[in-house]
Each structure stands twice: as C-alpha cells, then as structure tokens.
Enzyme design. Sequence first.
Site, short mmCIF file in Angstrom:
data_model
loop_
_atom_site.label_atom_id
_atom_site.label_comp_id
_atom_site.label_asym_id
_atom_site.label_seq_id
_atom_site.Cartn_x
_atom_site.Cartn_y
_atom_site.Cartn_z
N ALA A 296 2.42 10.35 8.65
CA ALA A 296 3.42 11.32 8.21
C ALA A 296 3.80 12.38 9.23
O ALA A 296 4.89 12.94 9.17
CB ALA A 296 2.95 12.01 6.93
N GLY A 297 2.89 12.73 10.17
CA GLY A 297 3.19 13.83 11.08
C GLY A 297 4.35 13.52 12.01
O GLY A 297 4.52 12.36 12.42
N PRO A 298 5.20 14.51 12.32
CA PRO A 298 5.12 15.92 11.90
C PRO A 298 5.81 16.24 10.59
O PRO A 298 5.90 17.40 10.20
CB PRO A 298 5.80 16.64 13.06
CG PRO A 298 6.83 15.68 13.54
CD PRO A 298 6.23 14.31 13.36
N GLY A 299 6.36 15.21 9.88
CA GLY A 299 6.81 15.46 8.52
C GLY A 299 8.27 15.23 8.22
O GLY A 299 8.69 15.40 7.08
N ASP A 344 -7.33 8.76 8.62
CA ASP A 344 -6.83 7.71 9.50
C ASP A 344 -6.10 6.69 8.64
O ASP A 344 -6.66 6.13 7.70
CB ASP A 344 -8.00 7.05 10.23
CG ASP A 344 -7.56 6.10 11.33
OD1 ASP A 344 -6.51 5.45 11.17
OD2 ASP A 344 -8.28 5.99 12.34
N CYS A 414 10.13 3.71 16.67
CA CYS A 414 11.25 4.19 17.48
C CYS A 414 11.18 3.52 18.85
O CYS A 414 10.91 4.15 19.87
CB CYS A 414 11.19 5.72 17.61
SG CYS A 414 12.68 6.40 18.37
#
Length: 475
Positions: A296-299, A344, A414
């Site tokens: 999920a980071g950075p959101g 993790d 990406c």
Amino acid sequence: MTERSGGPGRRPSRPQRQHPPARRQGPRRPPEDDPARQAAWDTLKAIRERDAYANLVLPKLLRERRISGRDAALATELAYGAARAKGLLDEIIAACSDRPLSEIDGPFLDAMRLGAYQLLRTRIPSHAAVASTVDLVRSAHGSGPAGFVNAVLRRIGEQDEAAWVDKLAPEDPIGRLALANAHPKWIAQAFADALGDKGDDLAAALKADDARPAVHLAARPGEISNEELAAIVGGDVAPYSPYGVHLEAGSGDPGDLEPVRERFAAVQDEGSQLCALALTRAPLEGRDERWLDLCAGPGGKAVLLGALAHLQGATLDAVEKAPHRAELVRKAATGLDITVHVADGRDPGLPEGSFDRVLVDAPCTGLGALRRRPEARWRRKPDDVAELTKLQRELLTSALRLVRPGGIVAYVVCSPHLRETIGVTSDIVRKGLADAVDTRELFPGVPLLGDGPHVQLWPHRHGADAMFCQLLRRP
C-alpha cells in the site's frame, strides 16, 4: 557513461592540465544574483553525493530559500532536466574534456552538466549559459576550476545536441535512440522488447519518456468531482480516468494546491488511477465486501480504493512492510475507514481466502515512471530485475492465497519490462494458480491496448506512465 578511447568524433588528446582541487568551505549562502542556478547545482550535488531524489531535494531548497515564480521554474527545469539527461550530457562532456570524467571533481562535473543542459536543451543564450555556470564555480571554488569549466562548456557550445548525437552515437539503432533520448541502452532495449519495435514506435516512446510530464491529480471519490477539481486548480479533465485532472508541467508544487492540502485530491498519475479502477470494475459473483491493498505505501491507490470501497459498501485493508511508509498510508487516508497493517505482504498474517478483491501494486524497477523521477534511469541496473521478479512472484502468490475462490487479484507494476510483466503473470497462470481475465475490457475508452489479455499503458500512446495491469481470478 560508456568509456571510450579515441574513435570517430573524438577530439585529439590534449596535454593534461593540472587543476586545483575544490577548496573546503563551510556552508555558504547561494549567490543572491542567481538563486535558481545555485539551487539547481545544489540539487545535482545532493543526487550525486547522497543518492537523493530531485523531487524531494529541490522543493525543500526552494521553500527554504524563498525562491518562487520564474526563478523557481528555472531551477526546476535545470535541476530536473540535467538529472534526466545525465548520461547524454556526460558523453558530450567527455568528448570535450582533456580529462576522464572519473578524474573530474564532482562539483565541477555537476556544474558542467548544468551548463551543458542550458546550452543544448534550453533557449538560454550560449553566452549566458556559460557565464552563469562559470560564475557559480568561481564563487565557490576559485578561478582555476572556473577556467576549466569555461573551456569545456565553450567546446560543447560549438555544436547543437543533434550534431553531438550524430558524432557520438553508436551505429546500432537502439543504441542511437538511447543516446539521443538520454536513456541507458538496456532500458531502451527493454522498451523495444515490450513494444515489439525498434523504429518509430520506440523512438516515440523514448522521446515521450524524456519529456517533462504533466502533473496528474486524482479527485477523491465522494468528496469532489474531477470537473470541480479542474475548475479550482485551472487544469483539464483527464481523458480516461473519471477522477483525473491534468495540469501543465511547470505549474508549481501541486502540494501547495488547496484541494491537495485539504485531502480532497492527491497527486497520482492517470495510469495508476486506471489500474486501481480496473480492480473495482471486474465482475464478481457472490459477496463483494472486503478489499485488500497488499503493497500500500505510500498510499495513493489505497486512498482511491478506500473511497470507492466506502461508496460501494465494502471495507479496505492495507498492508505495508515499512513502518514509515505505513504511516504515510495512514496520513493519506485521513477521513477514510482503512485498516493499515504493518506486515510483509508475502506473509501478512491475514486469514487466507478472506478477501474479495486484492491489489498487488508490486515493487518494481519503476522503468514506467522514469519521466517523473529524473535521476532514476541512471541508478537502475539490469541486475535489479532478477531480485525484483522473485519478490513480485512471491507477492502475487500470497495475494492469490488471500483472495477467496472466484475473487479477483490485480497485478500492477510501473514497468514495461517483460520479465516484470507477462513473465510474472504467465508463470502464475501456467502453474494453474489463477485464470487470466481480459483486462482491456476494464479500461473503457482507452485506445491502443493491443492483443491482451493484459494492459500496457505508454506515455506516447496514453499520456500516462507505462503501467502494466493484469487481472487474475482465483479458480
């Protein structure tokens, strides 16, 4: 920078001159008469010395030094442009210097990159580009190094960029396009493999990737429409995402925009929005109550998914391994009911088969977003791919355990690198762990999506980062 010895277009070797080393000095104030170039030079230094990120260093310098308006725009153009074109600039500097790059002190090399970028890729008059750069060096390090920088820049200014590329580019088509568009050859080759082309289509892809990108915003669903957001910020409604807005490159720091400060909108590439939306659009039989963002980071995607989950009566869990990135998710998701787990993603300790939709926005080389990360193309190495594909397979396998039978997993990276994209998903499908879903149907209105079943976006085709998305259904 590729080492050379002689060869076509190289100047005859000159006698070695001795230049005094950089003087040790304490912290200095940027010259009051050229704050923009000083900020750009300091940004290049931070990239070289600390592996810093330009998009984090420069905005801070601009705020601290109260640089705004045209000076801020110039600093941004020069810092980001010189960082993005570093490999090309280094080849040209090497051809004009009587010393190997490895023997040039870092501050002087940064200054020459800054000056060369102005000479070759801006409309700044040649005399101003050279004089302003030399003045920076003289102010900080004295007349000896300034003379050296002056001599090299004057040689660079004798020809334009196209002439230098003609003189220095290798003969093979991919190598030539790589140099002309300031990309390492291995990345140009990866683009060519993904496109199935090493001619005009590859040239267009590299050119778009070498251009300064527009800023993309995502309106938070349920809070503001993209039409309202576009009107407030003076942007244009995005062509494909129902939540997207585009701002022209050089529009300033998007973090200063009121809708972004108030968390009604966020900075997010339109391609990222489309990949998150594809997960929510996939048809699903039975319950549709629990969604999961496994990396999920950075959101950014978590916020978009969390807002859509709320509107559809579902809940979202978000997993992030790094505590500081998990905190970024919490802050970005302010006002949304998202449960954040510091764990993790390969073994997050969540019940297997308990989620209906899972997003795996896996760590990757980031080759699809090089236009937004000026220095990244010169940091990544081909050896990075093997380690990352191992992690990507492990995360995708974990996601397929966590999703219920019949549930949907979206695998997103990406990057267009084939080993990170279809190399990962086809292996999972071949092992019978998942069935491929024709993902093109979940990108309505988006053209040029190829033969499927995956979707590969491109800057030159879609104006988005080169995002890859493949939806999978657990048998």
